[in-house]
Motif scaffolding. Structure first.
Motif, PDB file in Angstrom:
ATOM      1  N   GLU A  45       3.122   9.403   0.597  1.00  0.00           N
ATOM      2  CA  GLU A  45       3.804   8.104   0.697  1.00  0.00           C
ATOM      3  C   GLU A  45       2.957   6.977   0.099  1.00  0.00           C
ATOM      4  O   GLU A  45       2.993   5.841   0.580  1.00  0.00           O
ATOM      5  CB  GLU A  45       4.162   7.829   2.157  1.00  0.00           C
TER       6      GLU A  45
ATOM      7  N   ARG B 282       3.610  -6.629  -0.548  1.00  0.00           N
ATOM      8  CA  ARG B 282       4.280  -7.513   0.409  1.00  0.00           C
ATOM      9  C   ARG B 282       3.294  -8.421   1.123  1.00  0.00           C
ATOM     10  O   ARG B 282       3.584  -9.558   1.433  1.00  0.00           O
ATOM     11  CB  ARG B 282       4.991  -6.622   1.428  1.00  0.00           C
TER      12      ARG B 282
ATOM     13  N   PHE C 241      -1.255   5.890   5.722  1.00  0.00           N
ATOM     14  CA  PHE C 241      -0.040   6.484   5.142  1.00  0.00           C
ATOM     15  C   PHE C 241      -0.357   7.899   4.683  1.00  0.00           C
ATOM     16  O   PHE C 241      -1.435   8.149   4.141  1.00  0.00           O
ATOM     17  CB  PHE C 241       0.414   5.697   3.906  1.00  0.00           C
TER      18      PHE C 241
ATOM     19  N   PRO D   6       5.771   0.115  -7.370  1.00  0.00           N
ATOM     20  CA  PRO D   6       5.269   1.214  -6.549  1.00  0.00           C
ATOM     21  C   PRO D   6       5.995   2.537  -6.799  1.00  0.00           C
ATOM     22  O   PRO D   6       5.416   3.613  -6.640  1.00  0.00           O
ATOM     23  CB  PRO D   6       5.532   0.719  -5.118  1.00  0.00           C
ATOM     24  N   GLU D   7       7.267   2.460  -7.247  1.00  0.00           N
ATOM     25  CA  GLU D   7       8.059   3.683  -7.431  1.00  0.00           C
ATOM     26  C   GLU D   7       7.516   4.587  -8.537  1.00  0.00           C
ATOM     27  O   GLU D   7       7.890   5.764  -8.620  1.00  0.00           O
ATOM     28  CB  GLU D   7       9.530   3.315  -7.702  1.00  0.00           C
TER      29      GLU D   7
ATOM     30  N   ALA E 146       3.443   5.380  -2.504  1.00  0.00           N
ATOM     31  CA  ALA E 146       4.291   4.279  -2.985  1.00  0.00           C
ATOM     32  C   ALA E 146       4.558   3.281  -1.848  1.00  0.00           C
ATOM     33  O   ALA E 146       4.568   2.066  -2.064  1.00  0.00           O
ATOM     34  CB  ALA E 146       5.606   4.834  -3.535  1.00  0.00           C
ATOM     35  N   ARG E 147       4.758   3.807  -0.631  1.00  0.00           N
ATOM     36  CA  ARG E 147       4.987   2.908   0.519  1.00  0.00           C
ATOM     37  C   ARG E 147       3.731   2.080   0.821  1.00  0.00           C
ATOM     38  O   ARG E 147       3.810   0.920   1.193  1.00  0.00           O
ATOM     39  CB  ARG E 147       5.375   3.716   1.763  1.00  0.00           C
ATOM     40  N   ALA E 148       2.574   2.711   0.637  1.00  0.00           N
ATOM     41  CA  ALA E 148       1.312   1.980   0.850  1.00  0.00           C
ATOM     42  C   ALA E 148       1.209   0.833  -0.160  1.00  0.00           C
ATOM     43  O   ALA E 148       0.817  -0.286   0.192  1.00  0.00           O
ATOM     44  CB  ALA E 148       0.129   2.934   0.712  1.00  0.00           C
ATOM     45  N   HIS E 149       1.578   1.110  -1.413  1.00  0.00           N
ATOM     46  CA  HIS E 149       1.532   0.046  -2.430  1.00  0.00           C
ATOM     47  C   HIS E 149       2.546  -1.048  -2.120  1.00  0.00           C
ATOM     48  O   HIS E 149       2.286  -2.229  -2.372  1.00  0.00           O
ATOM     49  CB  HIS E 149       1.775   0.631  -3.820  1.00  0.00           C
ATOM     50  N   GLU E 150       3.705  -0.656  -1.582  1.00  0.00           N
ATOM     51  CA  GLU E 150       4.705  -1.681  -1.220  1.00  0.00           C
ATOM     52  C   GLU E 150       4.125  -2.630  -0.184  1.00  0.00           C
ATOM     53  O   GLU E 150       4.331  -3.836  -0.246  1.00  0.00           O
ATOM     54  CB  GLU E 150       5.966  -1.015  -0.649  1.00  0.00           C
ATOM     55  N   LEU E 151       3.364  -2.074   0.779  1.00  0.00           N
ATOM     56  CA  LEU E 151       2.755  -2.927   1.810  1.00  0.00           C
ATOM     57  C   LEU E 151       1.749  -3.881   1.173  1.00  0.00           C
ATOM     58  O   LEU E 151       1.728  -5.078   1.490  1.00  0.00           O
ATOM     59  CB  LEU E 151       2.077  -2.063   2.887  1.00  0.00           C
TER      60      LEU E 151
END
Ligand code: NAP
Length: 360
Positions: free
Chosen positions: A328, A338, A324, A27-28, A330-335
């Protein structure tokens, strides 16, 4: 939309922001950059984006360069968007500036939606009724279109039929359950235990795919199996088991490879092989192929208009997992990586009503 597409549009000297995949990876690698504001060409409409969907496909294209159609980095993901008409290209008269519209970016390749503005042919934009949350409307574009196509074109469901929906708490799964309820179907859905309440609320009997054998469970619950299985998971074993859950004359509608999340892209050829083999078995069951969403513009416009009408009328209530800010992504992709969410993850821009997209 990749850099070369950006160049195609030329520059007015004005800028906007978009999120690009800087290189393939985690995601980064998603980064917000400043880019030239695209100018609509003849027949196109520039839209100021309010909300953009995040999908499992976005993750696949972010991670891998070996998928067919992957553009060269840097490129922008995002296949479904809702926004406000900002500028009309030459020859466009069907839409008005200020009007809210929804559209899919299929014609740009893998995306273009993770941005503040995007240009698409006028034929890709469908008016959104007033008083609809853009984040809910964006769920309708790809997820509900996919669900509608799988249900009514691929499987051809009839009132009273029994269906099993895999990934029932996911973006497409929840759409299938909502449309299945409207079509008066008897519904079963596989999901993790923590999503069972939602699956029940959407009108289906939940099955825990992590702890239960869904083929056995379907036999116990129905006697002779279901008329249709909707399978967005894929994998040879999964498809074979879905097929076994069908009663005589049943149809297996396979339309995705969520299994790649855990097992990687090698799942895809095995899934394709299994589907081909299943289609050859002369036992009265069928494994029809889903038509491509992007190939029939008349169906796309009519069905999207119908679905947005149902949304405005309160007949549909898409499950938004989380909103998001665009910055953000990248945070959406992290979710998404996960898991543990239900429904669709949505990015919103600073133009979204009551925007979350502050402090880029
Ligand atoms: N053909 C098309 O036009 C089209 C369009 C859109 C999507 N798709 C495909 O559809 C797939 C699903 O998309 P989506 O947006 O709904 O994804 P999503 O929101 O991430 O949902 C996927 C769901 O799958 C569930 N899941 C994972 N492994 C499972 C298994 N072995 N058995 C049952 N459920 C399982 C997860 O459930 P829990 O969290 O409950 O564990 C999750 O809710 C994508 O991978 C994509 O390939 C195809």
């Amino acid at each position: 939309m990749n850099e070369s597409v950006g160049e195609k549009y030329g520059s007015s000297g004005m800028k906007h922001h978009r999120v690009v995949v800087t290189q393939h990876g985690g995601p980064e690698v998603l980064q917000m950059v400043e880019a030239d504001l695209p100018e609509p060409q003849a027949g196109e409409v520039r839209v100021k984006i309010l909300a953009a969907g995040v999908s499992a496909y976005d993750l696949m294209f972010r991670r891998s360069r070996s998928l067919p159609g992957t553009p060269r980095v840097p490129f922008t993901l995002g296949e479904d968007v809702v926004g406000v008409v900002d500028k009309l290209g030459e020859g466009v008269s069907a839409l008005d500036p200020g009007q809210t519209v929804a559209g899919a970016t299929f014609c740009l390749g893998v995306g273009g939606g993770y941005a503040e503005f995007v240009c698409l042919p006028a034929s890709e934009w469908v008016p959104v009724p007033s008083d609809v949350d853009p984040a809910e409307a964006v769920c309708v574009v790809v997820n509900y279109l996919t669900a509608h196509m799988a249900m009514h074109r691929t499987a051809g469901v009839g009132s009273g039929e029994r269906i099993l929906v895999h990934g029932a708490a996911g973006g497409v799964g929840t759409a299938l359950l909502e449309l299945g309820k409207l079509a008066r179907l008897e519904m079963y859905g596989t999901a993790s235990k923590h999503n069972h309440e939602l699956v029940s609320a959407l009108g289906a009997t939940p099955i825990d795919y992590r702890t239960e054998d869904f083929v056995e469970r379907i036999r116990v619950l129905t006697g002779d199996g279901v008329d249709v299985v909707f399978d967005p998971i894929g994998g040879a074993r999964q498809l074979w088991r879905s097929y076994r859950a069908l009663r005589k004359g049943g149809r297996l509608a396979w339309f995705g490879v969520a299994a790649t999340k855990k097992a990687g892209l090698r799942v895809i050829p095995f899934t394709l092989l299994m589907r081909t083999l299943l289609a050859l078995i002369p036992d009265g069951k069928r494994a029809p192929l889903a038509p491509d969403l992007s190939k029939d513009n008349v169906w796309y416009r009519e069905t999207l208009t119908e679905l947005l009408g149902l949304l405005a009328a309160g007949e549909l209530k898409p499950v938004v997992a989380e909103r998001f800010p665009l910055a953000e992504a990248a945070r959406a992709h992290e979710l998404l990586e996960r898991g543990g969410y239900a429904g669709k993850v949505v990015l919103v821009t600073s133009a979204y009503p009551g925007s979350l997209d502050r402090g880029r």
